[in-house]
Design a protein around this motif. Structure first.
Motif, PDB file in Angstrom:
ATOM      1  N   TYR A  45       0.834  -1.218   0.111  1.00 46.13           N
ATOM      2  CA  TYR A  45       0.178  -0.258  -0.015  1.00 46.13           C
ATOM      3  C   TYR A  45       1.061   1.216   0.113  1.00 46.13           C
ATOM      4  CZ  TYR A  45      -3.487   3.369   0.938  1.00 46.13           C
ATOM      5  OH  TYR A  45      -4.307   4.520   1.012  1.00 46.13           O
ATOM      6  N   GLY A  61      -5.311  -4.396  -1.191  1.00 48.68           N
ATOM      7  CA  GLY A  61      -4.725  -4.944  -0.062  1.00 48.68           C
ATOM      8  C   GLY A  61      -4.349  -6.422  -0.319  1.00 48.68           C
ATOM      9  N   THR A  62      -3.820  -6.947   0.608  1.00 43.98           N
ATOM     10  CA  THR A  62      -3.333  -8.339   0.489  1.00 43.98           C
ATOM     11  C   THR A  62      -3.979  -9.336   1.541  1.00 43.98           C
ATOM     12  OG1 THR A  62      -1.165  -7.594   0.029  1.00 43.98           O
ATOM     13  CG2 THR A  62      -1.092  -9.898   0.366  1.00 43.98           C
ATOM     14  N   ASP A 133      -8.413  -7.910   3.621  1.00 41.57           N
ATOM     15  CA  ASP A 133      -7.730  -7.661   4.867  1.00 41.57           C
ATOM     16  C   ASP A 133      -7.792  -6.084   5.342  1.00 41.57           C
ATOM     17  OD1 ASP A 133      -6.563  -8.616   7.227  1.00 41.57           O
ATOM     18  OD2 ASP A 133      -4.669  -8.783   6.390  1.00 41.57           O
ATOM     19  N   ARG A 134      -8.967  -5.642   5.707  1.00 41.59           N
ATOM     20  CA  ARG A 134      -9.372  -4.603   5.887  1.00 41.59           C
ATOM     21  C   ARG A 134      -9.649  -4.197   7.568  1.00 41.59           C
ATOM     22  NH1 ARG A 134      -7.650  -2.841   1.258  1.00 41.59           N
ATOM     23  NH2 ARG A 134      -8.570  -0.611   1.793  1.00 41.59           N
ATOM     24  N   PRO A 269      -6.059  -0.926   4.661  1.00 42.76           N
ATOM     25  CA  PRO A 269      -5.401  -2.403   4.836  1.00 42.76           C
ATOM     26  C   PRO A 269      -5.086  -2.795   6.457  1.00 42.76           C
ATOM     27  CG  PRO A 269      -4.790  -1.163   2.839  1.00 42.76           C
ATOM     28  CD  PRO A 269      -5.627  -0.520   3.608  1.00 42.76           C
TER      29      PRO A 269
END
Length: 270
Positions: A45, A61-62, A133-134, A269
């Motif tokens: 990010y 995001g990841t 994944d927030r 993220p």
């Protein structure tokens, strides 16, 4: 390796054609392009990125990143404890010791989120935006995945559990109706409660857009026919069924790009 089949980079979302050199991650069954493989994942990010309509929108995001970081933190802490306890035999103790179940569970959870994230990225489009994944504002908790479609927003909680998910209903005419989520005959109703809390948080930011909750079980013992169900408004299903449901949400009044940007700015993220 050269990929035998086409895929999607789990880090940047770029499509990778069959025959292209890439990194295949055997444990998670996901791939990364060579460009992302040379960069640290913490740098994913780096601020807003332009979208097709000219708006600025944060990165997707990841998937599983916060769970994997927590696993690495716990693993390091466990190993440091062993080295301190055994002194000069610490390295041997680390090599001979198994990971604690509470530590290993974080790795298992990360793998489940990564696999589901790769599947969601593979079907993402202008009419299906995915956020991974927030972080929930003001909390240490996170939301595994958020999908935005023309028909509404979907809050997805990924679980890598063994056993068959089932709905058990108690009560009826003479007693209050009670719905229980069982996984391998274990009462897992608290998972539904957790998703409903996430849905309530997202709904506060989504305005009048419909918000749906999903429990997606990876590697569960699903029957050959049927199996998916809804309890207290939360959809309980598996990855392939989830992607079909999301892709089918092609009609509606939701501006996908703007809703994605709104939610990405509210839920950063993790």
């Amino acid at each position: 390796m050269r990929l035998r089949y086409s895929g999607v980079c789990r880090q940047c979302g770029t499509s990778i054609a069959a025959g292209t050199e890439a990194i295949y991650e055997r444990e998670t069954r996901t791939v990364r392009c060579l460009a992302c493989a040379t960069e640290p994942e913490q740098a994913l990010y780096s601020g807003p990125e332009p979208t097709r309509d000219g708006l600025l929108s944060p990165a997707a995001g990841t998937a599983g990143s916060s769970a994997r970081r927590e696993y690495e933190r716990r693993k390091t802490k466990d190993q440091d404890r062993l080295r301190e306890k055994w002194g000069r035999f610490g390295a041997l103790a680390v090599g001979l010791s198994n990971e604690r179940p509470s530590t290993q569970s974080w790795a298992q959870g990360a793998i489940g989120e990564e696999r589901l994230g790769a599947g969601l990225d593979a079907v993402s489009s202008d009419s299906l935006a995915i956020l991974h994944d927030r972080r929930i504002p003001g909390s240490k908790a996170n939301i595994d995945h958020i999908a935005v479609t023309p028909g509404g927003v979907w809050v997805v909680d990924a679980k890598r559990y063994k056993g068959r998910p089932e709905l058990e209903i108690e009560g009826g005419f003479l007693r209050p109706r009670v719905e229980k989520l069982l996984v391998g005959r274990r009462d897992s109703t608290k998972l539904v409660d957790g998703v409903l809390k996430q849905v309530d948080v997202v709904r506060k930011h989504a305005g009048d857009v419909p918000v749906n909750g999903v429990l997606c079980f990876i590697e569960a013992d699903w029957p050959l026919v049927g199996g998916a169900f809804t309890t207290r408004g939360v959809h309980v299903l598996w990855p392939k069924r989830l992607t079909k449901v999301l892709v089918a949400q092609a009609s509606g009044d939701v501006d996908v790009a703007r809703m994605r940007e709104l939610l990405a700015s509210r839920f950063r993220p993790a």
